[in-house]
Design an enzyme around this catalytic site. Structure first.
Site: not given
Ligand code: GLC
Length: 725
Positions: A215, A246-248
């Site tokens: 992030y 990606t992270d969420w």
């Protein structure tokens, strides 16, 4: 015959894809089960990729996490349940210093993921324990990059041996939860290379199918939009050949993410949480049409994804049974749990206890035992064996009156508004920490001390995703009621010449100096998953000889930790950036170099046995140093020993840590009198330091000290090797 994806026609497929199909393939379908989206086909999974039926491209399923497959255990209207095994947390796994058991845990999780229809397990998480207060340290392995990397490598090998993709996360320097989506991590190139990247570099040798970018920003640029780390280092330098996700909802610019080398944007539909945004699929189509994104970049990312999709179970049409062997996996969770618990203190052989000991258990965590941390790293097992139930099941005589009082107390307290169990970030239960029960009432503790042989106090701590721990009482420090609990129990038992044992059911270090001399034994049980109670009982009884060693320093005081000066960043109440001023001096690298005494050092752990280290031999060839020595069990019971190899480099042009871990091995179970000849090979390349001026790894010529120890501060053998050429 219409064109369908296979391993050999990916270029043809890409050439036949429409722009919309390409854009859909690089963006997830949206967070399943949230914001009005339908649940995943594997309900509770974290995300899915789009399918493109025309081309035979299936959607694939991704589920967390590092301690077990996190999916919904029950589904509306379904008779079948979907429980997954709750394995021990990553910090316990690394405390085992045992590649084989970590590989077995990874393989068991891989089987559970496969049988529930999950294509990618979003684990391992191997961010460095830069500061003990990071809320997700339980999900991470260590303060040391070699131990982190070796554990992650073994875990990936295990997961992927079962046909499920693993995911190295979070790339890179995601070492805090405070403002994790926006915080800018300012770190020197040398610290980045030697401390924060090194573990991922090591784990990459297991060829993980995916990597998850972090992030946070790194030196000003979001990791998911950072070409330097995602393309220049990860792909070009390290030859990573999977795909990056990606992270969420990470980052803020899908075009930059595409260009930087972040192949897949998860979970998709960012417009559902950010009104100013469109669905990333539309943003990418628009960017290509308006000439802001070169379609060749999009093709490159699509290619990276398709090369992995053709390996997945969904692509291969695997039919999940929904019946993984949970019985078998429970045994693996148990084996890992007993291997990773760390015996910190054992005065005059307090432990193991006699089997027929009458035991009084104190502390609410004996009943509300904490199996793991919260957030995406949580799990939903069929059961959790609490510490008290584990002891009873294994035959310990537990003081029933005291237990009943504790159960009634917990019930009463949980009915109070402020202590009600609430729902967390991912819908899991969050339990506000209870004050310890007042034991002075009704003379309870005196009567218990009279009736029983030994007092056991269980202290619990829980933390998780989304927020960091605090350097306060009740968190890093004991609360007043916990201190009082230890005081009155110790006094009542010691006055009767009886012993007191403390069990730490925690996910990271807590302060111990103010109380450890008041008790006779301390077992760091960590958060050991569903089999916790059984593992604790078998170590207390001596059925299993503890063999865990610390993967992270227990400081005497939080403020001894170098990063305490700037964690979690500036301004402290709402940090925008954090400068890693300590550089490479993280953990024992700091404590040893600047001569700061820890409470318990990196690599420390006791056994019921005693081990000698003998006959050191050092041999060098052009690429490695072979360190050989004997470990002999001179104790009275069988045991395993974790031998560590540290290297102290010669003084040269660059400052260096006092010593660094360069190898380790866990012996087999050695019977009393038995010896094992150990050989650890240290790559000479691993002795290099990163020179920021030349941007190169440099091998300092000169005499290196090879230090073989039972911990970083308990060096048993040492020798010198001349590395001149
Ligand atoms: C979370 C976590 C990540 C997890 C992902 C999916 O925010 O940072 O570790 O895998 O989202 O749940």
């Amino acid at each position: 015959m219409s064109l369908k994806l296979n391993e050999n026609n990916i270029e043809e497929i890409i050439n036949s894809m429409t722009l919309e199909e390409k854009a859909k393939l690089v963006v997830g379908i949206g967070m399943p089960g949230f914001f009005g989206n339908p649940p995943s086909r594997v309900q509770g999974a974290a995300g899915e990729t789009h399918s493109i039926p025309r081309l035979g491209i299936p959607s694939t399923v991704m589920a967390d996490g590092p301690a077990g497959v996190r999916i919904d255990p029950v589904r509306e209207g379904a008779k079948t349940t979907y429980h997954a095994t709750a394995f021990p947390i990553a910090s316990l796994l690394s405390s085992a210093w045992n590649r084989e058991i970590v590989r077995e845990v990874g393989a068991a999780m891989g089987r559970e993921a496969r049988e529930y229809g999950v294509d990618f397990l979003l684990a391992p998480a191997l961010n460095i324990h830069r500061n003990p207060l990071c809320g997700r340290n339980f999900e991470y392995y260590s303060e040391d990059p070699l131990l982190s990397g070796e554990m992650a490598k073994a875990f990936v090998e295990g997961v992927q041996s079962e046909g499920v993709g693993a995911c190295l996360k979070h790339f890179i320097a995601n070492n805090q939860e405070t403002n994790r989506l926006t915080i800018d991590i300012i770190v020197s190139e040398r610290a980045l290379r030697e401390i924060y990247l090194k573990g991922f570099e090591i784990a990459l040798k297991a060829k993980p199918w995916t990597v998850m970018s972090a992030y946070n920003k790194l030196n000003g640029t979001y990791c998911s939009q950072n070409k330097r780390i995602l393309t220049d280092i990860l792909r070009n330098e390290w030859k990573f050949d999977g795909f990056v996700m990606t992270d969420w909802f990470a980052g803020n610019d899908p075009v930059e993410q595409m260009e930087a080398g972040n192949d897949l944007i998860m979970p998709g539909k960012v417009n559902q949480i950010r009104a100013e945004r469109e669905d990333e699929v539309q943003e990418i189509i628009k960017a290509v049409k308006e000439g802001n994104l070169n379609e060749e970049i999009l093709d490159r990312n699509v290619r990276n994804i398709l090369k992995i999709i053709v390996k997945t179970l969904s692509f291969r049409g695997y039919k999940p049974s929904n019946k993984p062997d949970l019985e078998e996996h429970a045994k693996i969770a148990y084996e890992a749990a007993v291997e990773g618990m760390v015996l910190l203190k054992n005065e005059d052989g307090t432990l193991p206890l006699n089997k027929d000991s009458e035991v009084a258990l104190f502390g609410t965590a004996q009943i509300e035992t904490i199996k793991g941390g919260t957030g995406s790293g949580d799990t939903h097992p069929r059961y959790v064996v609490s510490i008290v139930n584990g002891l009873m099941e294994r035959g310990f005589q537990i003081d029933e009156d005291l237990l009943k009082t504790y159960k009634d107390y917990i019930k009463t307290m949980r009915n109070k508004e402020e202590y009600k169990i609430r729902e967390g970030l991912f819908g899991q239960p969050v339990m506000p920490k209870l004050p310890e029960m007042d034991l002075l009432k009704d003379n309870m503790v005196e009567e218990a001390a009279e009736r029983t042989d030994v007092g056991i106090i269980v202290l619990g701590r829980i933390s998780g995703e989304g927020c960091d721990r605090k350097p306060e009482k009740g968190d890093f420090y004991l609360s007043d009621d916990e201190q009082e609990l230890i005081d009155i129990v110790s006094k009542a038992y010691h006055v009767r010449n009886k012993r007191v044992v403390v069990i730490l059911n925690v996910g990271g270090p807590i302060e111990v100096m103010s109380w450890r001399d008041k008790v006779d034994a301390i077992l760091l049980a960590w958060q050991a998953g569903q089999e916790m109670g059984r593992a604790v009982a078998d170590i207390l009884s001596g059925k299993v000889n503890p063999s865990g060693k610390l993967p992270t320093t227990f400081p005497k005081d939080y403020w001894d930790v170098p990063s305490s000066k700037n964690f979690p960043g500036d301004p402290p109440d709402d940090p925008k950036k954090v400068v890693y001023e300590e550089g490479i001096y993280v953990g024992y690298r700091y404590f040893d170099t600047f001569d700061v005494e820890p409470a318990y050092e990196f690599g420390y752990g006791l056994s019921y046995a005693t081990f000698n280290y003998e006959n050191l031999k050092l041999e060098k060839d052009e690429s490695s140093i072979r360190v050989s020595f004997d470990i002999v069990n001179i104790g009275e019971v069988p045991g395993k020993e974790v031998a560590q190899v540290y290297v102290r480099a010669p003084k040269g042009e660059m400052e260096k840590p006092f010593q660094e871990l360069k190898g380790f091995v866990k012996t087999k179970l050695l019977n009393p009198g038995e010896r094992e000849r150990i050989t650890v090979s240290v790559d000479i390349a691993s002795l290099t330091y990163f020179n920021e001026k030349t941007n190169k790894w440099v091998l300092e010529k000169g005499i290196y000290e090879i230090r073989v120890g039972a911990s970083s501060r308990d060096i048993r053998l040492s020798g010198f090797i001349d590395v001149r050429n």
